[in-house]
Design a protein around this motif. Structure first.
Motif, PDB file in Angstrom:
ATOM      1  N   SER A  10      -8.607 -66.299  11.436  1.00  0.00           N
ATOM      2  CA  SER A  10      -8.140 -67.675  11.283  1.00  0.00           C
ATOM      3  C   SER A  10      -6.889 -67.884  12.128  1.00  0.00           C
ATOM      4  CB  SER A  10      -7.851 -67.964   9.815  1.00  0.00           C
ATOM      5  OG  SER A  10      -6.835 -67.087   9.328  1.00  0.00           O
ATOM      6  N   MET A  11      -6.379 -69.133  12.163  1.00  0.00           N
ATOM      7  CA  MET A  11      -5.227 -69.452  12.991  1.00  0.00           C
ATOM      8  C   MET A  11      -3.969 -68.735  12.496  1.00  0.00           C
ATOM      9  SD  MET A  11      -6.275 -71.279  15.414  1.00  0.00           S
ATOM     10  CE  MET A  11      -4.698 -71.808  16.048  1.00  0.00           C
ATOM     11  N   ILE A  12      -3.838 -68.619  11.175  1.00  0.00           N
ATOM     12  CA  ILE A  12      -2.659 -67.930  10.636  1.00  0.00           C
ATOM     13  C   ILE A  12      -2.696 -66.449  10.998  1.00  0.00           C
ATOM     14  CG2 ILE A  12      -1.415 -67.320   8.520  1.00  0.00           C
ATOM     15  CD1 ILE A  12      -2.476 -69.881   7.266  1.00  0.00           C
ATOM     16  N   MET A  13      -3.862 -65.835  10.877  1.00  0.00           N
ATOM     17  CA  MET A  13      -3.986 -64.417  11.214  1.00  0.00           C
ATOM     18  C   MET A  13      -3.864 -64.183  12.713  1.00  0.00           C
ATOM     19  SD  MET A  13      -4.119 -62.925   8.385  1.00  0.00           S
ATOM     20  CE  MET A  13      -4.421 -61.286   9.038  1.00  0.00           C
ATOM     21  N   SER A  35      -1.825 -65.847  14.685  1.00  0.00           N
ATOM     22  CA  SER A  35      -0.384 -65.830  14.954  1.00  0.00           C
ATOM     23  C   SER A  35       0.236 -64.491  14.545  1.00  0.00           C
ATOM     24  CB  SER A  35       0.299 -66.983  14.215  1.00  0.00           C
ATOM     25  OG  SER A  35       0.114 -66.850  12.810  1.00  0.00           O
ATOM     26  N   VAL A  36      -0.236 -63.947  13.432  1.00  0.00           N
ATOM     27  CA  VAL A  36       0.241 -62.620  13.014  1.00  0.00           C
ATOM     28  C   VAL A  36      -0.203 -61.557  14.016  1.00  0.00           C
ATOM     29  CG1 VAL A  36       0.121 -60.868  11.206  1.00  0.00           C
ATOM     30  CG2 VAL A  36       0.276 -63.280  10.575  1.00  0.00           C
ATOM     31  N   LEU A  37      -1.451 -61.687  14.506  1.00  0.00           N
ATOM     32  CA  LEU A  37      -1.974 -60.727  15.475  1.00  0.00           C
ATOM     33  C   LEU A  37      -1.191 -60.773  16.781  1.00  0.00           C
ATOM     34  CD1 LEU A  37      -4.175 -58.699  16.316  1.00  0.00           C
ATOM     35  CD2 LEU A  37      -5.570 -60.651  17.022  1.00  0.00           C
ATOM     36  N   ILE A  38      -0.831 -61.968  17.230  1.00  0.00           N
ATOM     37  CA  ILE A  38      -0.051 -62.089  18.466  1.00  0.00           C
ATOM     38  C   ILE A  38       1.326 -61.460  18.293  1.00  0.00           C
ATOM     39  CG2 ILE A  38       1.054 -63.749  20.015  1.00  0.00           C
ATOM     40  CD1 ILE A  38      -1.340 -65.591  19.569  1.00  0.00           C
ATOM     41  N   THR A  39       1.941 -61.652  17.116  1.00  0.00           N
ATOM     42  CA  THR A  39       3.243 -61.033  16.852  1.00  0.00           C
ATOM     43  C   THR A  39       3.149 -59.516  16.879  1.00  0.00           C
ATOM     44  OG1 THR A  39       3.815 -62.929  15.454  1.00  0.00           O
ATOM     45  CG2 THR A  39       5.168 -60.954  15.239  1.00  0.00           C
ATOM     46  N   ILE A  40       2.083 -58.971  16.279  1.00  0.00           N
ATOM     47  CA  ILE A  40       1.890 -57.520  16.276  1.00  0.00           C
ATOM     48  C   ILE A  40       1.668 -57.002  17.693  1.00  0.00           C
ATOM     49  CG2 ILE A  40       0.372 -55.660  15.484  1.00  0.00           C
ATOM     50  CD1 ILE A  40      -0.094 -57.262  12.939  1.00  0.00           C
ATOM     51  N   GLN A  41       0.896 -57.741  18.496  1.00  0.00           N
ATOM     52  CA  GLN A  41       0.649 -57.304  19.866  1.00  0.00           C
ATOM     53  C   GLN A  41       1.908 -57.351  20.718  1.00  0.00           C
ATOM     54  OE1 GLN A  41      -2.761 -59.686  21.169  1.00  0.00           O
ATOM     55  NE2 GLN A  41      -4.029 -57.864  20.972  1.00  0.00           N
ATOM     56  N   ILE A  42       2.767 -58.352  20.486  1.00  0.00           N
ATOM     57  CA  ILE A  42       4.031 -58.405  21.221  1.00  0.00           C
ATOM     58  C   ILE A  42       4.903 -57.206  20.855  1.00  0.00           C
ATOM     59  CG2 ILE A  42       6.182 -59.705  21.474  1.00  0.00           C
ATOM     60  CD1 ILE A  42       4.545 -62.257  21.202  1.00  0.00           C
ATOM     61  N   MET A  43       4.939 -56.855  19.575  1.00  0.00           N
ATOM     62  CA  MET A  43       5.713 -55.693  19.157  1.00  0.00           C
ATOM     63  C   MET A  43       5.138 -54.406  19.742  1.00  0.00           C
ATOM     64  SD  MET A  43       6.378 -56.724  15.168  1.00  0.00           S
ATOM     65  CE  MET A  43       7.250 -55.208  14.807  1.00  0.00           C
ATOM     66  N   LEU A  44       3.806 -54.316  19.797  1.00  0.00           N
ATOM     67  CA  LEU A  44       3.178 -53.144  20.418  1.00  0.00           C
ATOM     68  C   LEU A  44       3.447 -53.087  21.911  1.00  0.00           C
ATOM     69  CD1 LEU A  44      -0.286 -52.917  18.604  1.00  0.00           C
ATOM     70  CD2 LEU A  44       1.585 -51.269  18.507  1.00  0.00           C
ATOM     71  N   LEU A  45       3.516 -54.253  22.542  1.00  0.00           N
ATOM     72  CA  LEU A  45       3.810 -54.272  23.972  1.00  0.00           C
ATOM     73  C   LEU A  45       5.231 -53.807  24.250  1.00  0.00           C
ATOM     74  CD1 LEU A  45       2.533 -55.011  26.683  1.00  0.00           C
ATOM     75  CD2 LEU A  45       3.482 -57.308  26.425  1.00  0.00           C
ATOM     76  N   ILE A  46       6.160 -54.178  23.379  1.00  0.00           N
ATOM     77  CA  ILE A  46       7.536 -53.676  23.504  1.00  0.00           C
ATOM     78  C   ILE A  46       7.566 -52.162  23.302  1.00  0.00           C
ATOM     79  CG2 ILE A  46       9.848 -53.779  22.512  1.00  0.00           C
ATOM     80  CD1 ILE A  46       9.280 -56.690  21.780  1.00  0.00           C
ATOM     81  N   LEU A  47       6.790 -51.689  22.317  1.00  0.00           N
ATOM     82  CA  LEU A  47       6.706 -50.243  22.090  1.00  0.00           C
ATOM     83  C   LEU A  47       6.090 -49.525  23.285  1.00  0.00           C
ATOM     84  CD1 LEU A  47       6.990 -47.817  20.168  1.00  0.00           C
ATOM     85  CD2 LEU A  47       4.729 -48.390  19.262  1.00  0.00           C
ATOM     86  N   GLU A  48       5.083 -50.130  23.902  1.00  0.00           N
ATOM     87  CA  GLU A  48       4.464 -49.528  25.081  1.00  0.00           C
ATOM     88  C   GLU A  48       5.430 -49.487  26.254  1.00  0.00           C
ATOM     89  OE1 GLU A  48       1.123 -48.215  26.038  1.00  0.00           O
ATOM     90  OE2 GLU A  48       1.641 -47.711  23.982  1.00  0.00           O
ATOM     91  N   SER A  49       6.302 -50.488  26.356  1.00  0.00           N
ATOM     92  CA  SER A  49       7.313 -50.466  27.412  1.00  0.00           C
ATOM     93  C   SER A  49       8.279 -49.299  27.212  1.00  0.00           C
ATOM     94  CB  SER A  49       8.086 -51.785  27.432  1.00  0.00           C
ATOM     95  OG  SER A  49       7.213 -52.878  27.628  1.00  0.00           O
ATOM     96  N   ALA A  50       8.652 -49.054  25.962  1.00  0.00           N
ATOM     97  CA  ALA A  50       9.510 -47.905  25.672  1.00  0.00           C
ATOM     98  C   ALA A  50       8.785 -46.587  25.937  1.00  0.00           C
ATOM     99  CB  ALA A  50       9.990 -47.959  24.223  1.00  0.00           C
ATOM    100  N   VAL A  51       7.496 -46.532  25.590  1.00  0.00           N
ATOM    101  CA  VAL A  51       6.705 -45.324  25.842  1.00  0.00           C
ATOM    102  C   VAL A  51       6.581 -45.063  27.337  1.00  0.00           C
ATOM    103  CG1 VAL A  51       4.379 -44.344  25.639  1.00  0.00           C
ATOM    104  CG2 VAL A  51       5.458 -45.411  23.665  1.00  0.00           C
TER     105      VAL A  51
END
Length: 223
Positions: free
Chosen positions: A182-185, A187-203
Protein backbone atom coordinates in the motif's frame (compact mmCIF):
# COMPACT_ATOMS: atom_id res chain seq x y z
CA UNK A 1 9.26 -11.51 -10.83
CA UNK A 2 12.89 -12.33 -11.50
CA UNK A 3 13.73 -15.97 -12.03
CA UNK A 4 17.22 -15.46 -10.62
CA UNK A 5 18.22 -13.07 -7.85
CA UNK A 6 21.70 -12.66 -9.32
CA UNK A 7 20.42 -11.71 -12.78
CA UNK A 8 20.67 -8.01 -11.89
CA UNK A 9 24.44 -8.41 -11.64
CA UNK A 10 24.85 -10.02 -15.06
CA UNK A 11 26.28 -8.05 -17.99
CA UNK A 12 23.54 -6.23 -19.90
CA UNK A 13 25.39 -5.39 -23.11
CA UNK A 14 26.67 -7.47 -25.98
CA UNK A 15 29.80 -9.55 -25.26
CA UNK A 16 31.28 -8.39 -28.57
CA UNK A 17 31.07 -4.72 -27.58
CA UNK A 18 30.78 -4.72 -23.81
CA UNK A 19 30.51 -1.40 -22.02
CA UNK A 20 29.98 -2.88 -18.58
CA UNK A 21 33.54 -2.64 -17.36
CA UNK A 22 34.06 0.84 -18.82
CA UNK A 23 31.16 2.11 -16.72
CA UNK A 24 33.09 1.26 -13.57
CA UNK A 25 35.82 3.67 -14.66
CA UNK A 26 33.44 6.65 -14.75
CA UNK A 27 34.37 7.41 -11.16
CA UNK A 28 37.76 8.71 -12.28
CA UNK A 29 35.98 11.61 -13.96
CA UNK A 30 35.09 12.79 -10.45
CA UNK A 31 38.74 13.08 -9.38
CA UNK A 32 39.34 16.77 -8.67
CA UNK A 33 41.89 18.55 -10.79
CA UNK A 34 45.14 19.41 -9.00
CA UNK A 35 46.35 22.14 -11.37
CA UNK A 36 44.45 25.02 -9.81
CA UNK A 37 46.39 27.73 -8.00
CA UNK A 38 43.95 27.59 -5.08
CA UNK A 39 42.72 24.03 -4.44
CA UNK A 40 39.00 23.46 -4.16
CA UNK A 41 37.31 22.01 -1.09
CA UNK A 42 36.91 18.65 -2.82
CA UNK A 43 40.59 18.60 -3.69
CA UNK A 44 41.53 19.57 -0.14
CA UNK A 45 39.29 16.79 1.22
CA UNK A 46 40.92 14.16 -1.03
CA UNK A 47 44.42 15.31 -0.15
CA UNK A 48 43.59 15.24 3.57
CA UNK A 49 42.19 11.71 3.27
CA UNK A 50 45.22 10.50 1.30
CA UNK A 51 47.63 12.03 3.83
CA UNK A 52 45.86 10.24 6.70
CA UNK A 53 45.91 6.96 4.79
CA UNK A 54 49.57 7.47 3.91
CA UNK A 55 50.48 7.84 7.59
CA UNK A 56 48.76 4.58 8.46
CA UNK A 57 50.38 2.74 5.57
CA UNK A 58 53.83 3.96 6.58
CA UNK A 59 53.31 2.53 10.06
CA UNK A 60 52.30 -0.85 8.62
CA UNK A 61 55.05 -0.91 6.00
CA UNK A 62 57.67 0.29 8.52
CA UNK A 63 59.43 2.28 5.82
CA UNK A 64 59.34 5.73 4.25
CA UNK A 65 59.21 4.55 0.66
CA UNK A 66 56.57 6.63 -1.12
CA UNK A 67 56.31 4.17 -4.02
CA UNK A 68 54.88 1.39 -1.85
CA UNK A 69 52.32 3.64 -0.16
CA UNK A 70 51.33 5.10 -3.53
CA UNK A 71 50.52 1.60 -4.79
CA UNK A 72 48.11 0.85 -1.95
CA UNK A 73 46.57 4.34 -2.00
CA UNK A 74 45.88 3.85 -5.71
CA UNK A 75 44.35 0.47 -4.93
CA UNK A 76 42.16 2.10 -2.28
CA UNK A 77 41.03 4.78 -4.73
CA UNK A 78 40.20 2.26 -7.47
CA UNK A 79 38.09 0.05 -5.20
CA UNK A 80 36.41 3.09 -3.63
CA UNK A 81 35.38 4.50 -7.01
CA UNK A 82 34.10 1.17 -8.33
CA UNK A 83 32.15 0.53 -5.13
CA UNK A 84 30.48 3.92 -5.30
CA UNK A 85 29.72 3.66 -9.00
CA UNK A 86 27.97 0.35 -8.39
CA UNK A 87 25.51 2.13 -6.09
CA UNK A 88 24.07 4.15 -8.95
CA UNK A 89 21.16 2.60 -10.87
CA UNK A 90 21.73 0.97 -14.26
CA UNK A 91 25.50 0.81 -13.74
CA UNK A 92 27.31 -2.52 -13.85
CA UNK A 93 28.53 -3.41 -10.35
CA UNK A 94 32.00 -4.65 -11.23
CA UNK A 95 33.19 -4.87 -7.62
CA UNK A 96 30.52 -7.51 -6.96
CA UNK A 97 32.18 -9.96 -9.38
CA UNK A 98 35.08 -12.26 -8.57
CA UNK A 99 36.51 -11.62 -12.03
CA UNK A 100 37.50 -8.14 -10.87
CA UNK A 101 38.24 -8.67 -7.18
CA UNK A 102 40.37 -11.75 -7.86
CA UNK A 103 42.20 -9.81 -10.57
CA UNK A 104 43.15 -7.25 -7.95
CA UNK A 105 44.17 -9.66 -5.20
CA UNK A 106 45.86 -12.51 -7.09
CA UNK A 107 48.64 -10.50 -8.85
CA UNK A 108 49.45 -8.73 -5.58
CA UNK A 109 49.69 -12.01 -3.67
CA UNK A 110 51.82 -13.67 -6.38
CA UNK A 111 54.21 -10.70 -6.46
CA UNK A 112 54.50 -10.70 -2.66
CA UNK A 113 55.20 -14.43 -2.57
CA UNK A 114 57.77 -14.27 -5.36
CA UNK A 115 59.55 -11.35 -3.75
CA UNK A 116 59.52 -12.99 -0.32
CA UNK A 117 60.74 -16.43 -1.37
CA UNK A 118 63.40 -15.05 -3.74
CA UNK A 119 64.85 -12.45 -1.36
CA UNK A 120 63.86 -13.48 2.18
CA UNK A 121 63.44 -17.24 1.99
CA UNK A 122 64.68 -17.78 5.55
CA UNK A 123 62.20 -15.22 6.84
CA UNK A 124 59.38 -16.90 4.91
CA UNK A 125 60.26 -20.32 6.38
CA UNK A 126 60.24 -18.80 9.89
CA UNK A 127 56.70 -17.49 9.28
CA UNK A 128 55.48 -21.05 8.67
CA UNK A 129 56.16 -21.98 12.31
CA UNK A 130 54.88 -19.49 14.91
CA UNK A 131 57.08 -18.73 17.88
CA UNK A 132 56.59 -21.08 20.84
CA UNK A 133 55.06 -23.93 18.84
CA UNK A 134 55.76 -27.40 20.33
CA UNK A 135 57.89 -29.76 18.26
CA UNK A 136 55.03 -32.25 17.91
CA UNK A 137 52.73 -29.62 16.38
CA UNK A 138 55.30 -28.12 13.99
CA UNK A 139 54.34 -30.29 10.93
CA UNK A 140 50.65 -29.45 11.43
CA UNK A 141 51.40 -25.75 11.85
CA UNK A 142 53.41 -25.75 8.62
CA UNK A 143 50.43 -27.25 6.77
CA UNK A 144 47.98 -24.80 8.37
CA UNK A 145 50.14 -21.75 7.66
CA UNK A 146 50.74 -22.90 4.08
CA UNK A 147 47.02 -23.31 3.44
CA UNK A 148 46.26 -19.94 5.05
CA UNK A 149 48.84 -18.27 2.78
CA UNK A 150 47.46 -19.96 -0.32
CA UNK A 151 43.85 -18.93 0.31
CA UNK A 152 44.70 -15.30 1.02
CA UNK A 153 43.86 -13.96 -2.47
CA UNK A 154 40.56 -15.86 -2.44
CA UNK A 155 39.59 -14.50 0.98
CA UNK A 156 40.45 -10.96 -0.11
CA UNK A 157 38.37 -11.19 -3.27
CA UNK A 158 35.42 -13.04 -1.72
CA UNK A 159 35.28 -10.60 1.23
CA UNK A 160 34.97 -7.62 -1.09
CA UNK A 161 32.52 -9.16 -3.57
CA UNK A 162 30.33 -10.78 -0.89
CA UNK A 163 29.98 -7.58 1.14
CA UNK A 164 29.11 -5.57 -1.95
CA UNK A 165 26.65 -8.07 -3.38
CA UNK A 166 24.82 -8.60 -0.07
CA UNK A 167 23.54 -5.04 0.15
CA UNK A 168 22.67 -4.96 -3.55
CA UNK A 169 20.62 -8.14 -3.19
CA UNK A 170 18.79 -6.79 -0.17
CA UNK A 171 17.91 -3.58 -2.02
CA UNK A 172 16.74 -5.64 -5.01
CA UNK A 173 14.54 -7.88 -2.86
CA UNK A 174 12.96 -4.90 -1.13
CA UNK A 175 12.38 -3.15 -4.43
CA UNK A 176 10.59 -6.19 -5.88
CA UNK A 177 7.96 -6.08 -3.13
CA UNK A 178 7.01 -2.46 -3.82
CA UNK A 179 4.28 -3.27 -6.35
CA UNK A 180 2.38 -5.37 -3.78
CA UNK A 181 2.32 -2.83 -0.93
CA UNK A 182 0.00 0.00 0.00
CA UNK A 183 1.00 3.68 -0.16
CA UNK A 184 1.83 3.82 3.55
CA UNK A 185 4.04 0.73 3.33
CA UNK A 186 5.70 2.07 0.19
CA UNK A 187 6.75 5.21 2.09
CA UNK A 188 8.15 2.99 4.84
CA UNK A 189 9.91 0.87 2.20
CA UNK A 190 11.51 3.93 0.60
CA UNK A 191 12.75 5.09 4.02
CA UNK A 192 14.28 1.67 4.68
CA UNK A 193 15.94 1.65 1.25
CA UNK A 194 17.42 5.11 1.82
CA UNK A 195 18.86 3.92 5.13
CA UNK A 196 20.26 0.82 3.43
CA UNK A 197 21.77 2.98 0.72
CA UNK A 198 23.54 5.06 3.37
CA UNK A 199 24.76 1.82 4.95
CA UNK A 200 26.00 0.61 1.56
CA UNK A 201 27.91 3.86 1.12
CA UNK A 202 29.66 3.22 4.43
CA UNK A 203 30.33 -0.40 3.42
CA UNK A 204 31.87 0.82 0.15
CA UNK A 205 34.37 2.95 2.06
CA UNK A 206 35.09 0.33 4.72
CA UNK A 207 35.65 -2.50 2.24
CA UNK A 208 38.07 -0.46 0.13
CA UNK A 209 39.95 0.46 3.32
CA UNK A 210 40.02 -3.16 4.55
CA UNK A 211 41.22 -4.46 1.18
CA UNK A 212 44.10 -1.97 0.99
CA UNK A 213 45.10 -2.45 4.66
CA UNK A 214 45.15 -6.25 4.37
CA UNK A 215 47.19 -6.02 1.17
CA UNK A 216 49.60 -3.74 3.04
CA UNK A 217 49.88 -6.25 5.90
CA UNK A 218 50.62 -9.07 3.46
CA UNK A 219 53.31 -6.89 1.89
CA UNK A 220 54.91 -6.06 5.24
CA UNK A 221 55.22 -9.76 6.11
CA UNK A 222 57.62 -10.46 3.24
CA UNK A 223 59.94 -7.51 3.99
Amino acid sequence: MMTNLFSSFNPSTSPLFSLNWTSSMLGFLLIPLSMWLIPSRINAFWMKMFLILNKELKILLKMNDKKNSLLFISLFSLILFTNFMSLFPYIFSSSSHLSMTLTLSLPLWISFMLFGWMNNSTHMFIHLVPQGTPIVLMPFMVCIETISNIIRPMTLSVRLSANMIAGHLLLTLLGETGSKLSMIMISVLITIQIMLLILESAVAIIQSYVFSILATLYSSEVN
